[in-house]
Each structure stands twice: as C-alpha cells, then as structure tokens.
Write a protein that holds these residues in place. Structure first.
Motif, PDB file in Angstrom:
ATOM      1  N   LEU A 420      33.306  43.958  44.499  1.00  0.00           N
ATOM      2  CA  LEU A 420      33.510  43.322  43.194  1.00  0.00           C
ATOM      3  C   LEU A 420      33.715  44.369  42.098  1.00  0.00           C
ATOM      4  N   ASN A 421      32.995  45.483  42.203  1.00  0.00           N
ATOM      5  CA  ASN A 421      33.206  46.576  41.259  1.00  0.00           C
ATOM      6  C   ASN A 421      34.629  47.112  41.357  1.00  0.00           C
ATOM      7  N   THR A 422      35.093  47.268  42.599  1.00  0.00           N
ATOM      8  CA  THR A 422      36.454  47.767  42.824  1.00  0.00           C
ATOM      9  C   THR A 422      37.479  46.803  42.249  1.00  0.00           C
ATOM     10  N   LEU A 423      37.291  45.504  42.533  1.00  0.00           N
ATOM     11  CA  LEU A 423      38.219  44.496  42.013  1.00  0.00           C
ATOM     12  C   LEU A 423      38.193  44.456  40.486  1.00  0.00           C
ATOM     13  N   ALA A 424      37.000  44.656  39.916  1.00  0.00           N
ATOM     14  CA  ALA A 424      36.879  44.655  38.457  1.00  0.00           C
ATOM     15  C   ALA A 424      37.661  45.824  37.850  1.00  0.00           C
ATOM     16  N   LYS A 425      37.625  46.978  38.517  1.00  0.00           N
ATOM     17  CA  LYS A 425      38.372  48.145  38.030  1.00  0.00           C
ATOM     18  C   LYS A 425      39.877  47.849  37.993  1.00  0.00           C
ATOM     19  N   GLY A 426      40.329  47.037  38.938  1.00  0.00           N
ATOM     20  CA  GLY A 426      41.746  46.694  38.983  1.00  0.00           C
ATOM     21  C   GLY A 426      42.070  45.410  38.249  1.00  0.00           C
ATOM     22  N   ASN A 427      41.103  44.911  37.449  1.00  0.00           N
ATOM     23  CA  ASN A 427      41.287  43.642  36.721  1.00  0.00           C
ATOM     24  C   ASN A 427      41.711  42.520  37.661  1.00  0.00           C
ATOM     25  N   ALA A 428      41.112  42.511  38.854  1.00  0.00           N
ATOM     26  CA  ALA A 428      41.497  41.538  39.875  1.00  0.00           C
ATOM     27  C   ALA A 428      40.389  40.537  40.168  1.00  0.00           C
ATOM     28  N   VAL A 429      39.383  40.467  39.298  1.00  0.00           N
ATOM     29  CA  VAL A 429      38.324  39.468  39.450  1.00  0.00           C
ATOM     30  C   VAL A 429      38.650  38.302  38.517  1.00  0.00           C
ATOM     31  N   ASP A 430      38.917  37.142  39.096  1.00  0.00           N
ATOM     32  CA  ASP A 430      39.231  35.976  38.281  1.00  0.00           C
ATOM     33  C   ASP A 430      38.172  34.897  38.479  1.00  0.00           C
ATOM     34  N   MET A 431      38.377  33.766  37.856  1.00  0.00           N
ATOM     35  CA  MET A 431      37.410  32.676  37.939  1.00  0.00           C
ATOM     36  C   MET A 431      37.236  32.186  39.370  1.00  0.00           C
ATOM     37  N   ASP A 432      38.339  32.179  40.125  1.00  0.00           N
ATOM     38  CA  ASP A 432      38.248  31.722  41.517  1.00  0.00           C
ATOM     39  C   ASP A 432      37.357  32.651  42.341  1.00  0.00           C
ATOM     40  N   THR A 433      37.395  33.947  42.032  1.00  0.00           N
ATOM     41  CA  THR A 433      36.537  34.900  42.749  1.00  0.00           C
ATOM     42  C   THR A 433      35.076  34.557  42.522  1.00  0.00           C
ATOM     43  N   TRP A 434      34.728  34.308  41.252  1.00  0.00           N
ATOM     44  CA  TRP A 434      33.334  33.976  40.954  1.00  0.00           C
ATOM     45  C   TRP A 434      32.935  32.634  41.562  1.00  0.00           C
ATOM     46  N   LYS A 435      33.851  31.701  41.604  1.00  0.00           N
ATOM     47  CA  LYS A 435      33.539  30.412  42.242  1.00  0.00           C
ATOM     48  C   LYS A 435      33.171  30.609  43.707  1.00  0.00           C
ATOM     49  N   VAL A 436      33.911  31.521  44.373  1.00  0.00           N
ATOM     50  CA  VAL A 436      33.622  31.809  45.782  1.00  0.00           C
ATOM     51  C   VAL A 436      32.231  32.403  45.920  1.00  0.00           C
ATOM     52  N   VAL A 437      31.915  33.396  45.078  1.00  0.00           N
ATOM     53  CA  VAL A 437      30.615  34.066  45.157  1.00  0.00           C
ATOM     54  C   VAL A 437      29.482  33.091  44.869  1.00  0.00           C
ATOM     55  N   ILE A 438      29.628  32.361  43.770  1.00  0.00           N
ATOM     56  CA  ILE A 438      28.541  31.466  43.339  1.00  0.00           C
ATOM     57  C   ILE A 438      28.311  30.347  44.356  1.00  0.00           C
ATOM     58  N   SER A 439      29.420  29.751  44.852  1.00  0.00           N
ATOM     59  CA  SER A 439      29.256  28.628  45.783  1.00  0.00           C
ATOM     60  C   SER A 439      28.566  29.062  47.067  1.00  0.00           C
ATOM     61  N   VAL A 440      28.944  30.238  47.580  1.00  0.00           N
ATOM     62  CA  VAL A 440      28.343  30.694  48.834  1.00  0.00           C
ATOM     63  C   VAL A 440      26.903  31.130  48.633  1.00  0.00           C
ATOM     64  N   VAL A 441      26.640  31.876  47.540  1.00  0.00           N
ATOM     65  CA  VAL A 441      25.282  32.371  47.308  1.00  0.00           C
ATOM     66  C   VAL A 441      24.326  31.218  47.029  1.00  0.00           C
ATOM     67  N   ILE A 442      24.778  30.254  46.206  1.00  0.00           N
ATOM     68  CA  ILE A 442      23.915  29.092  45.920  1.00  0.00           C
ATOM     69  C   ILE A 442      23.675  28.294  47.198  1.00  0.00           C
ATOM     70  N   GLN A 443      24.708  28.183  48.010  1.00  0.00           N
ATOM     71  CA  GLN A 443      24.567  27.456  49.272  1.00  0.00           C
ATOM     72  C   GLN A 443      23.499  28.099  50.144  1.00  0.00           C
ATOM     73  N   LYS A 444      23.372  29.435  50.026  1.00  0.00           N
ATOM     74  CA  LYS A 444      22.382  30.144  50.825  1.00  0.00           C
ATOM     75  C   LYS A 444      21.043  30.276  50.089  1.00  0.00           C
ATOM     76  N   SER A 445      20.974  29.664  48.860  1.00  0.00           N
ATOM     77  CA  SER A 445      19.743  29.684  48.066  1.00  0.00           C
ATOM     78  C   SER A 445      19.292  31.110  47.779  1.00  0.00           C
ATOM     79  N   GLU A 446      20.229  31.952  47.419  1.00  0.00           N
ATOM     80  CA  GLU A 446      19.904  33.350  47.133  1.00  0.00           C
ATOM     81  C   GLU A 446      20.256  33.656  45.681  1.00  0.00           C
ATOM     82  N   LEU A 447      19.654  32.871  44.751  1.00  0.00           N
ATOM     83  CA  LEU A 447      19.966  33.023  43.335  1.00  0.00           C
ATOM     84  C   LEU A 447      19.524  34.389  42.817  1.00  0.00           C
TER      85      LEU A 447
END
Length: 460
Positions: A420-447
């Motif tokens: 994610l740090n690498t993608l951020a450096k390339g301005n390649a982190v968008d809303m869809d990226t965060w949706k992927v992270v949040i949905s999977v992490v919340i699904q695993k209850s790892e807030l």
C-alpha cells in the motif's frame, strides 16, 4: 558558431535547422544575438515554421503556444496555413483534441485564410483522438468551414470504419459522387476495409472491380490487404491464398510483408504452421524481407502452441538477419510463459531484456506482475510492483486491487502495508483499493490491524 558573430534574420533559419536539440533551438530562437539582447530582432516566417516544427516533434506544446503568441504580434507577414496544419497534427498525434480544435478556430486571428487543408488536418487530428462524435458534429456544418475534397471524405469514411458504421460509409461515398468529387485509391481502400470488417466480401470484391471498370483506378496493396484479411476473418484461408497467388501471377501490386504477416497469423490459427516455412521461402524469392511484425506473428503463434523453443529460436534468427526484436517480441514470450505457469523462465527473460538491448515497458511489467499474482508468487509480485513504481509506472487498477485482496486473504499484513505504501507513492491507491482492504479485514474481524495499517500509511 562564433558567439560574437551577428545572426541575421536570413541566417537564423539555417542555424535552427542545424540544431538537433529542440531546447537549444528554442534558446537560439529567443535570443539569436546574445551579445546584443536589447536590439529588436526581425524574425522571418521560415524561422517560426522551423522552430514550431521542432517543438511539435518534441511535444513541447507550452512553448509552441508562446511562439504562436509572439507570431500573432507580427505585422510584416501573414503566416501560411501549413504552419497551423502542422500544429493541429502534432496535437492530434498526442491525443490533445481540444488544443487541436482551439488552434483551428484561432487561425483567422492571424489574418490567415482557412481552407480545406486545415479543415482536413483538424478532422484527422480528431480521428487520431477517436473523437468520432465531434467529427460528426463538425461534419454537419461542413459547408461553413470549407468545400470538402476527396481527402475530407477519406477521413470521414475512415471514421466510419473505426465506428463500424457501414451504412454511414456508403452514404458518404454516394454523397461524394453527387458532389462530383472523384474518389481515389484511398477512398476505395478504406471503404473496402469497412465492407470486409462487416463480412460483406461480395460487395468488397464488386467494389474492387468497379475501381478499375468505372473509375479507372488500379487496386493498391491496401485494397488487397483488406480483402485478404476479410477472407481470413471469414475462415476462407484457401481463397485468401488464391488471391495472393493471383497478385503474384498478374503482378498487380508488389506484395508487402503486411499481407504475408496476415497469412502467417492465419496459418497458425488454423493449425497449419507447417506451411509457414513455404511462405517465408516465397518472401525470400520475391525479395520481400520479413519485418519485426512478421516475426512477432510467428512468435505469438509458437507461444500459443507452447512451443517456446521455436519462439526463442526466432529471437536469435531475427538478430542474425538484422531484424531487431522489439519489446513486443519479448512481451509475447513472457506472457506465454506466465500463462503456462513457467514463472521462473518469465522472470529470467524479463531480467535479460536490458542485456539484449531492449528495455521492458509498462506492458512488460504488467504482464509479469499479473502472472506472478496468478501464480501466488506474492513476494516476487511485490518486488516487481516496487520496481514499477520506482520507474514511474503503475499496474492496472484491477490488478492492484486483486493483489491487495490476495494479501488480505493470505494474512500477509506486513507485506500489505509495504504494498500500500508503494501504491501510494505511485498515486495508485483509490477508493476501490480501500474497499478491498476494509471489506476483507472487517470480514476477518481484525479492526486493530486495520487501524495500525492506516496509521502506518498516514505517517509514511
């Protein structure tokens, strides 16, 4: 040149033409007599023409606008239309349609009469930009701009070809005849191409006959290439070869590598690769050298059959015969390796490209990155991603989000943070990226992990 030597308005075009570096040429244009910068310099029209051409080829568009602003103040001459045609074409090649249109609209401000030449340049620029709707919009008011000629209609018919609008292409052809504008070989070639693309082969061959019978025009290589491609598309490979033999027998036109490349591609697709050697022998016999596109077609054919040894052999053969492999040659083989799960060979060839004097491009990186992700080689994929971003390249958004999702699913949280740090450096982190992270992490209850992840990115 002696810096103290005076540069006259007549000498400046010669010096500009000799200067290969566009930035130095611009510097010379702006200050031709550095020893006396306060003296007013009387620029000539050729000087403007040459510097604009050099800047256009270098895509230095801001500088072009500055030169135009300067030229608009000239009162000793009226700029020629060809200068504006060139600028419009430069914008078109760079997919800058608004700038091309603005340049066209601004021609009258220079007291220059617009003709069909600049209008055609604008249409062609819009065609390069794939602004097909804008072309239709301008065409509706065509009489307001200029009297169309054959070139105008060729561009319009080509736009119909790109939009696959056969009916509109026919209407334009009929309109040409009503206006007594004689179609040329390009007109017929483009229209025949549209017919072949729409599987109207009978109409295409009939139009080819009409070229000579009614209009007295001999079909050119483009016409025959379109017909052969049309036959191949219709799975009429034998008829395509018959047409090729007819061309050879009647010596109607000179067969080029593009026609042979089409036939070679179809032989592979039809499972008749054994006939390719005969085609190559025929090319040699008539003096038609295979080019890089021809070899790439064969490399692609062998890779589709997973015959990588033959594909590699072609790379060496190309070099031996003075036909340098291009980045597509390597990308095709790397893609073949990735699809076959041979990721080690894909990496080795990718890393070997600079030694072979062919630098990987963004497509090379994306092919390898996607292949490594599909093969679950997540650490290797992260390394390739890091190298991509360092070079100013980014993966496809869908590929990046897929990779992030895989890291979440595999609980690779440390690697995820790094990615994610690498993608951020390339301005390649968008809303869809965060949706992927949040949905999977919340699904695993790892807030807790998610909050740490966000803190790390904010602080980095």
């Amino acid at each position: 040149m002696d810096p103290l030597q005076k540069v006259s308005p007549f000498r400046l075009p010669y010096l500009l033409r000799r200067e290969k570096n566009p930035k130095l040429a611009l510097q010379l244009f702006r200050n031709p007599n550095s020893n006396n910068p306060l003296k007013l310099f009387r620029y000539s029209l050729p000087s403007y023409d040459i510097i604009i051409t050099k800047l256009g080829r270098a895509k230095m568009f801001n500088e072009i606008e500055q030169i135009l602003a300067q030229m608009s103040q000239e009162t000793r001459f009226i700029p020629k239309e060809i200068i504006f045609c060139n600028i419009i074409s430069f914008y078109g090649r760079s997919r800058l349609s608004e700038q091309a249109l603005r340049t066209y609209n601004g021609i009258p401000a220079f007291r220059c009469q617009r003709t069909v030449k600049s209008f055609n340049s604008l249409l062609n620029a819009l065609l390069n930009c794939r602004e097909l709707e804008k072309i239709r919009e301008i065409y509706k008011d065509i009489d307001r701009y200029a009297s169309p000629d054959a070139c105008t209609y060729n561009i319009l018919i080509n736009a119909c070809r790109l939009s696959n609008s056969l009916d509109d292409a026919w209407k334009l052809f009929d309109e040409m005849r009503r206006k007594d504008i004689k179609p040329n070989a390009i007109t017929f070639g483009t229209l025949i191409s549209v017919l072949c693309a729409n599987s109207k082969l009978d109409d295409a061959f009939r139009l080819k006959e009409d070229m000579l019978r009614i209009f007295g025009l001999k079909p050119n290589a483009f016409v025959y290439a379109s017909l052969i491609k049309g036959l191949c598309k219709a799975n009429e490979l034998d008829l395509a070869f018959n047409l090729k033999d007819e061309i050879l027998l009647e010596k109607t036109v000179e067969l080029d590598s593009a026609i042979y490349t089409t036939l070679i591609s179809e032989l592979f697709r039809a499972g008749r690769k054994g006939e390719v050697s005969g085609i190559l022998e025929e090319m040699t016999r008539i003096g038609c050298k295979p080019d890089t596109i021809t070899y790439n077609a064969m490399i692609s054919g062998f890779c589709n059959e997973k015959d990588f040894d033959s594909a590699f052999a072609l790379l060496n053969e190309m070099t031996e015969k003075g036909c340098k492999p291009d980045v597509i040659s390597y990308n095709v083989i790397i893609a073949g390796f990735c699809m076959d799960g041979r990721l080690k060979e894909a990496i080795e060839l990718f890393e070997d490209m600079p030694r072979r004097k062919c630098a990987p491009d963004v497509v090379s990186y994306r092919i390898l990155f996607d292949g490594l992700c599909d093969g679950m080689e997540l650490k290797e994929a992260a390394l390739i991603l890091d190298e991509m971003v360092f070079k100013g390249l980014i993966p496809r958004a869908s590929s990046a989000n897929k990779f992030v999702g895989m890291l979440c699913q595999e609980d690779k949280m440390d690697l995820l943070t790094s990615v994610l740090n690498t993608l951020a450096k390339g301005n390649a982190v968008d809303m869809d990226t965060w949706k992927v992270v949040i949905s999977v992490v919340i699904q695993k209850s790892e807030l807790l992990d998610l909050s740490k992840l966000v803190d790390t990115l904010v602080l980095s």
